[in-house]
Design an enzyme around this catalytic site. Structure first.
Site, PDB file in Angstrom:
ATOM      1  N   GLU A  39      -3.471   7.625  -3.866  1.00  0.00           N
ATOM      2  CA  GLU A  39      -3.275   6.253  -3.391  1.00  0.00           C
ATOM      3  C   GLU A  39      -2.909   5.326  -4.539  1.00  0.00           C
ATOM      4  O   GLU A  39      -3.423   5.466  -5.649  1.00  0.00           O
ATOM      5  CB  GLU A  39      -4.562   5.702  -2.774  1.00  0.00           C
ATOM      6  CG  GLU A  39      -4.844   6.125  -1.367  1.00  0.00           C
ATOM      7  CD  GLU A  39      -6.035   5.362  -0.813  1.00  0.00           C
ATOM      8  OE1 GLU A  39      -6.088   5.193   0.408  1.00  0.00           O
ATOM      9  OE2 GLU A  39      -6.892   4.924  -1.595  1.00  0.00           O
ATOM     10  N   TYR A  74       0.841  -1.203   0.000  1.00  0.00           N
ATOM     11  CA  TYR A  74       0.000   0.000   0.000  1.00  0.00           C
ATOM     12  C   TYR A  74       0.872   1.249   0.000  1.00  0.00           C
ATOM     13  O   TYR A  74       1.856   1.349   0.731  1.00  0.00           O
ATOM     14  CB  TYR A  74      -0.906   0.038   1.237  1.00  0.00           C
ATOM     15  CG  TYR A  74      -1.651   1.343   1.388  1.00  0.00           C
ATOM     16  CD1 TYR A  74      -2.876   1.532   0.767  1.00  0.00           C
ATOM     17  CD2 TYR A  74      -1.116   2.399   2.127  1.00  0.00           C
ATOM     18  CE1 TYR A  74      -3.557   2.738   0.881  1.00  0.00           C
ATOM     19  CE2 TYR A  74      -1.786   3.603   2.238  1.00  0.00           C
ATOM     20  CZ  TYR A  74      -3.001   3.762   1.614  1.00  0.00           C
ATOM     21  OH  TYR A  74      -3.661   4.957   1.725  1.00  0.00           O
TER      22      TYR A  74
END
Length: 443
Positions: free
Chosen positions: A247, A159
């Site tokens: 993101e 992530y």
């Protein structure tokens, strides 16, 4: 797509330390307040976010955008015709765990297909039925575009995300060696696994920090240069495009050792759009609430909600207090609407049109504190707007401030069916009672 919030805690610039994640970025009241005060975010689709990241040097998974079943099948063949991933393009997270309303097929918004027949079946479902996720509401969202993406064999997921940390006044790059759809669960279970590194928006993320982060995340030596390039690209896009959120989840390490951005999300500050005409062109108005878009065009701050009491207030803080007190007395606000301190007749009229355009609204509460704008002026605008628009629901008005008596007198002598309130509590109680009386009774 999962999102992580950052606690208000100062850290030394350039240092790594754990971040204790709790909830989501958009669940943060500060971010909602920022939106209400004019700091709204513009969302773009996943495929558009990947294009911007690729332009900045990030390696992304090849894919083709399609707007019909036939175009999906063509894209499937162009990608080899053996295996691909179909990804519904909507402005909502949790697509992979979503379901299509009205369909008896067990497909989600992200689906692997292994044949032309399966590709046709999934694409037809995606275009035909609304997709429901944890962020869409029960009615779901219509899919108008599907990203047909090359299927890759994933060895591990990472992530990466960037937000602004108000406590240190700079962007924070967050990373976790365990990415994917369960990132929020990972953050809650093992908060020490979430790393963050603040960086200067003027100087950007230094190469040594990107490289160090790549090693901290467990990339192998031969993968580090690509990972470093991807990390740097994310930080660069966040700053250069004036993002409020950026993101990549997940960054995939494939079985053959490639490092790729598998999914991406960018939210951009709408106050900065004047600097980015290219971003303005990426907006998909079909994905935005038409009432919110209409309010923006009129210079109003509006956020749609799920209640039945429409709110028209001047000032973001007062608007939020108004929603709170409605909830306190058992009601549900239908919206946040701040007309500002200098609203004119046209804006107030458009505000009423927007409120009454919501079929769920059963009453409207107007709460005005006359400071910059005097109460008699706003009362005149309310009367004129109400006469022009025509009210089908009870209208409750609370005025306070400069020339309040003159304003109340104007309302009383207007001949309109306006319910006056002496204070905010009185206004909330009357609005809740009016909405309950007008709502259909359960059978």
């Amino acid at each position: 797509m999962a999102r992580i919030s950052i606690p208000a805690r100062r850290s030394q610039a350039g240092g790594f330390q754990p971040v204790f994640a709790h909830g989501t970025v958009f669940g943060n009241p500060d971010r909602f307040l920022a939106y209400c005060m004019g700091g709204g975010s513009v969302k773009i689709h996943e495929y558009q976010a990947k294009e911007l990241l690729a332009q900045a040097g990030a390696p992304v998974v090849p894919g083709i955008v399609a707007e019909s079943v036939e175009a999906v099948l063509e894209a499937f063949e162009r990608l080899g015709g053996r295996q691909a991933v179909l990804k519904a393009q909507i402005h909502a997270g949790g697509r992979g765990k979503g379901r299509f309303v009205g369909s008896d097929k067990p497909y989600g918004g992200v689906q692997i297909v292994r044949s032309r027949e399966e590709c046709h079946d999934v694409a037809e479902t995606m275009f035909r039925f609304p997709l429901v996720t944890r962020q869409t509401g029960p009615s779901g969202q219509r899919v108008r575009k599907v990203l047909v993406q090359e299927a890759v064999q994933i060895r591990r997921e990472v992530y990466l995300g960037v937000v602004v940390d108000r406590s240190c006044g700079c962007p924070i790059l967050m990373a976790c060696g365990e990415g994917g759809v369960e990132i929020e669960e990972v953050a809650a279970r093992s908060p020490e696994s979430i790393l963050r590194v603040p960086f200067s928006p003027d100087r950007g993320l230094p190469p040594f920090q990107a490289r160090r982060l790549a090693y901290e995340l467990g990339f192998e030596n031969e993968q580090v240069p690509t990972a470093e390039k991807l990390i740097a690209a994310l930080a660069r896009v966040f700053v250069e495009k004036d993002c409020s959120l950026a993101e990549i989840n997940p960054v995939a390490v494939t079985d053959d050792g490639r490092v790729l951005a598998l999914d991406a999300k960018l939210n951009l500050d709408d106050n900065a759009l004047f600097r980015h005409p290219d971003i303005e062109q990426l907006r998909d108005l079909d994905e935005e609430d038409p009432r919110e878009w209409r309010a923006k065009q009129a210079g109003l701050s509006y956020v749609s909600m799920n209640g039945n009491i429409g709110c028209l207030v001047n000032g973001a803080g007062l608007a939020m207090a108004t929603m709170d007190i409605i909830k306190l007395h058992g009601g549900e606000p239908a919206n946040f609407l701040d007309v500002g301190g200098g609203a004119n007749l046209e804006q107030v009229t458009e505000a009423f049109r927007i409120l009454l355009g919501d079929p769920n609204v059963r009453a409207v509460l107007v709460n005005i504190f006359g400071g910059i704008m005097k109460c008699d002026t706003i009362a005149g605008a309310i009367i004129a707007a109400a006469r022009e628009v025509g009210f089908r629901v009870p209208l409750i008005v609370r005025l306070e401030g400069t020339n309040v008596e003159q304003g109340r007198q104007l309302l009383a002598e207007s001949g309109l069916n306006i319910i006056p309130a002496k204070d905010l509590t009185d206004a909330a109680i009357k609005a809740v009672a009016a909405a309950n009386a007008a709502s259909p009774k359960p059978t």
